[in-house]
Write a protein that holds these residues in place. Sequence first.
Motif, mmCIF file in Angstrom:
data_model
loop_
_atom_site.group_PDB
_atom_site.id
_atom_site.type_symbol
_atom_site.label_atom_id
_atom_site.label_comp_id
_atom_site.label_asym_id
_atom_site.label_seq_id
_atom_site.Cartn_x
_atom_site.Cartn_y
_atom_site.Cartn_z
ATOM 1 N N MET A 103 0.831 -1.204 0.000
ATOM 2 C CA MET A 103 0.000 0.000 0.000
ATOM 3 C C MET A 103 0.865 1.252 0.000
ATOM 4 S SD MET A 103 -3.155 -0.644 2.604
ATOM 5 C CE MET A 103 -4.226 -2.073 2.470
ATOM 6 N N LEU A 104 0.476 2.209 -0.833
ATOM 7 C CA LEU A 104 1.100 3.531 -0.800
ATOM 8 C C LEU A 104 0.501 4.322 0.353
ATOM 9 C CD1 LEU A 104 2.840 5.815 -1.979
ATOM 10 C CD2 LEU A 104 0.993 6.278 -3.603
ATOM 11 N N PHE A 105 -0.815 4.237 0.493
ATOM 12 C CA PHE A 105 -1.525 4.779 1.659
ATOM 13 C C PHE A 105 -2.794 3.974 1.837
ATOM 14 C CE2 PHE A 105 -2.640 7.532 -2.003
ATOM 15 C CZ PHE A 105 -4.020 7.340 -2.065
ATOM 16 N N GLN A 106 -3.413 4.112 3.020
ATOM 17 C CA GLN A 106 -4.624 3.344 3.267
ATOM 18 C C GLN A 106 -5.714 4.190 3.898
ATOM 19 O OE1 GLN A 106 -3.994 0.188 6.180
ATOM 20 N NE2 GLN A 106 -2.230 1.306 7.001
ATOM 21 N N ASN A 107 -6.928 3.683 3.813
ATOM 22 C CA ASN A 107 -8.095 4.360 4.359
ATOM 23 C C ASN A 107 -7.877 4.724 5.835
ATOM 24 O OD1 ASN A 107 -10.736 5.291 4.728
ATOM 25 N ND2 ASN A 107 -11.492 3.253 5.218
ATOM 26 N N GLY A 108 -8.116 5.994 6.182
ATOM 27 C CA GLY A 108 -7.965 6.445 7.564
ATOM 28 C C GLY A 108 -6.600 7.032 7.873
ATOM 29 N N GLU A 109 -5.635 6.804 7.000
ATOM 30 C CA GLU A 109 -4.280 7.323 7.220
ATOM 31 C C GLU A 109 -4.265 8.845 7.066
ATOM 32 O OE1 GLU A 109 -0.060 6.958 4.823
ATOM 33 O OE2 GLU A 109 -1.249 5.137 5.081
ATOM 34 N N ILE A 110 -3.499 9.515 7.933
ATOM 35 C CA ILE A 110 -3.399 10.981 7.878
ATOM 36 C C ILE A 110 -2.852 11.409 6.515
ATOM 37 C CG2 ILE A 110 -2.253 13.030 8.853
ATOM 38 C CD1 ILE A 110 -4.385 11.874 10.657
ATOM 39 N N PHE A 111 -3.494 12.419 5.940
ATOM 40 C CA PHE A 111 -3.086 12.932 4.636
ATOM 41 C C PHE A 111 -1.950 13.943 4.803
ATOM 42 C CE2 PHE A 111 -3.621 16.573 1.653
ATOM 43 C CZ PHE A 111 -3.222 15.929 0.485
ATOM 44 N N ASN A 112 -0.847 13.687 4.110
ATOM 45 C CA ASN A 112 0.290 14.610 4.124
ATOM 46 C C ASN A 112 0.739 15.025 2.730
ATOM 47 O OD1 ASN A 112 0.861 14.774 7.000
ATOM 48 N ND2 ASN A 112 1.452 12.613 6.858
ATOM 49 N N SER A 113 0.627 14.110 1.783
ATOM 50 C CA SER A 113 1.243 14.344 0.469
ATOM 51 C C SER A 113 0.364 13.866 -0.680
ATOM 52 C CB SER A 113 2.587 13.599 0.377
ATOM 53 O OG SER A 113 3.469 13.984 1.405
ATOM 54 N N LEU A 114 0.612 14.463 -1.844
ATOM 55 C CA LEU A 114 0.138 13.916 -3.104
ATOM 56 C C LEU A 114 1.300 13.127 -3.704
ATOM 57 C CD1 LEU A 114 -1.718 16.998 -4.673
ATOM 58 C CD2 LEU A 114 -2.727 15.066 -3.434
ATOM 59 N N TYR A 115 0.985 12.204 -4.598
ATOM 60 C CA TYR A 115 2.022 11.357 -5.172
ATOM 61 C C TYR A 115 1.909 11.352 -6.692
ATOM 62 C CZ TYR A 115 1.967 9.684 -0.360
ATOM 63 O OH TYR A 115 1.996 9.620 1.010
ATOM 64 N N ALA A 116 3.008 11.682 -7.364
ATOM 65 C CA ALA A 116 3.067 11.584 -8.824
ATOM 66 C C ALA A 116 3.685 10.228 -9.155
ATOM 67 C CB ALA A 116 3.915 12.708 -9.404
ATOM 68 N N ILE A 117 2.948 9.413 -9.891
ATOM 69 C CA ILE A 117 3.440 8.073 -10.218
ATOM 70 C C ILE A 117 4.514 8.178 -11.295
ATOM 71 C CG2 ILE A 117 2.812 5.758 -10.993
ATOM 72 C CD1 ILE A 117 -0.074 6.411 -10.116
ATOM 73 N N ARG A 118 5.680 7.701 -10.970
ATOM 74 C CA ARG A 118 6.806 7.760 -11.909
ATOM 75 C C ARG A 118 6.877 6.497 -12.762
ATOM 76 N NH1 ARG A 118 12.472 7.477 -12.328
ATOM 77 N NH2 ARG A 118 13.289 9.321 -13.393
ATOM 78 N N THR A 119 6.747 5.357 -12.116
ATOM 79 C CA THR A 119 6.675 4.077 -12.829
ATOM 80 C C THR A 119 5.648 3.197 -12.128
ATOM 81 O OG1 THR A 119 8.425 3.069 -11.464
ATOM 82 C CG2 THR A 119 9.119 4.135 -13.511
ATOM 83 N N GLY A 120 5.051 2.287 -12.895
ATOM 84 C CA GLY A 120 4.141 1.320 -12.291
ATOM 85 C C GLY A 120 2.662 1.664 -12.406
ATOM 86 N N PHE A 121 1.855 0.782 -11.852
ATOM 87 C CA PHE A 121 0.395 0.879 -11.887
ATOM 88 C C PHE A 121 -0.151 0.718 -10.472
ATOM 89 C CE2 PHE A 121 -2.782 0.721 -15.306
ATOM 90 C CZ PHE A 121 -2.005 0.954 -16.433
ATOM 91 N N PHE A 122 -1.227 1.422 -10.171
ATOM 92 C CA PHE A 122 -1.892 1.305 -8.873
ATOM 93 C C PHE A 122 -3.382 1.066 -9.070
ATOM 94 C CE2 PHE A 122 1.932 3.529 -7.724
ATOM 95 C CZ PHE A 122 2.199 3.149 -6.413
ATOM 96 N N LYS A 123 -4.010 0.529 -8.037
ATOM 97 C CA LYS A 123 -5.467 0.527 -7.969
ATOM 98 C C LYS A 123 -5.859 1.206 -6.660
ATOM 99 C CE LYS A 123 -6.114 -3.912 -5.575
ATOM 100 N NZ LYS A 123 -6.789 -5.241 -5.590
ATOM 101 N N THR A 124 -6.969 1.934 -6.678
ATOM 102 C CA THR A 124 -7.527 2.476 -5.443
ATOM 103 C C THR A 124 -8.813 1.700 -5.164
ATOM 104 O OG1 THR A 124 -8.525 4.251 -6.786
ATOM 105 C CG2 THR A 124 -6.546 4.793 -5.529
ATOM 106 N N CYS A 125 -9.074 1.413 -3.899
ATOM 107 C CA CYS A 125 -10.265 0.654 -3.552
ATOM 108 C C CYS A 125 -10.752 1.014 -2.161
ATOM 109 C CB CYS A 125 -9.999 -0.848 -3.661
ATOM 110 S SG CYS A 125 -8.494 -1.400 -2.841
ATOM 111 N N VAL A 126 -12.020 0.737 -1.931
ATOM 112 C CA VAL A 126 -12.650 0.983 -0.632
ATOM 113 C C VAL A 126 -13.345 -0.295 -0.186
ATOM 114 C CG1 VAL A 126 -12.986 3.463 -1.014
ATOM 115 C CG2 VAL A 126 -14.773 1.859 -1.719
ATOM 116 N N ALA A 127 -13.488 -0.443 1.128
ATOM 117 C CA ALA A 127 -14.206 -1.599 1.670
ATOM 118 C C ALA A 127 -15.692 -1.261 1.754
ATOM 119 C CB ALA A 127 -13.661 -1.955 3.047
#
Length: 242
Positions: free
Chosen positions: A49-73
Amino acid sequence: MTPTTASIQVTCSNCNLRELCMPIGLDAQQMQRIEEVVATRRKIKRGEMLFQNGEIFNSLYAIRTGFFKTCVATEDGRYQVTGFQMAGEIIGLDGIVQNHHTCDAIALENAEVCVMPFNRLEELSREVTALQSHVHKVMSREIVREHSVMLLLGSMRAEERLAAFILNLVQRLHSRGFSSSELILRMTREEIGSYLGLKLETVSRTFSKFVEDGIVEVKQRHIRILDQEALQRLVNSSREGR
């Protein structure tokens, strides 16, 4: 598992994704200021995980390489995929409103992101108006994307949903210099189904129909589009039918 952070000096001015995640037309001094803010990269292994639900927000992230998925429970404990993000895109915007993240961001393959601390980004955007405008555009693009997904889930048949998904994916990849007719799916068919609101069997059956109709060629995760106009007609027919 915690992703590793490397204090590597990021040179935005030499990055081949610069035009995708940074405003165009910055002078050397402005670019240097941005590089001071984007001071670290972070490596994330597949499945982490790059970040997870409930985690304190500090930064935005620019994806340099790779693929991500975002999901919620969901309330019944299932995971709903809400988006797929690729190199050149910015993730983490979900945390701005309530100062904590409202979804999980998981790497679908080994990835690297540039970390952009949001408080410093806000300070700098007051001085560099082009940056402020760009951040607003990124936010606006996310709103438009969410509206598109709602439309996808609300009014399209399975074939139309999958056609729209394939076209969107290949168009985004093509803007990054990849083929306009071939792609490798980084996500599973189950994840595609979760995103499109379709059962796994329906996704597999629809892919098979596309193959039978001569629209695509499928070899495991490798997709080759044989008839892009047919995919576009499917998407257009859904719009005309509303």
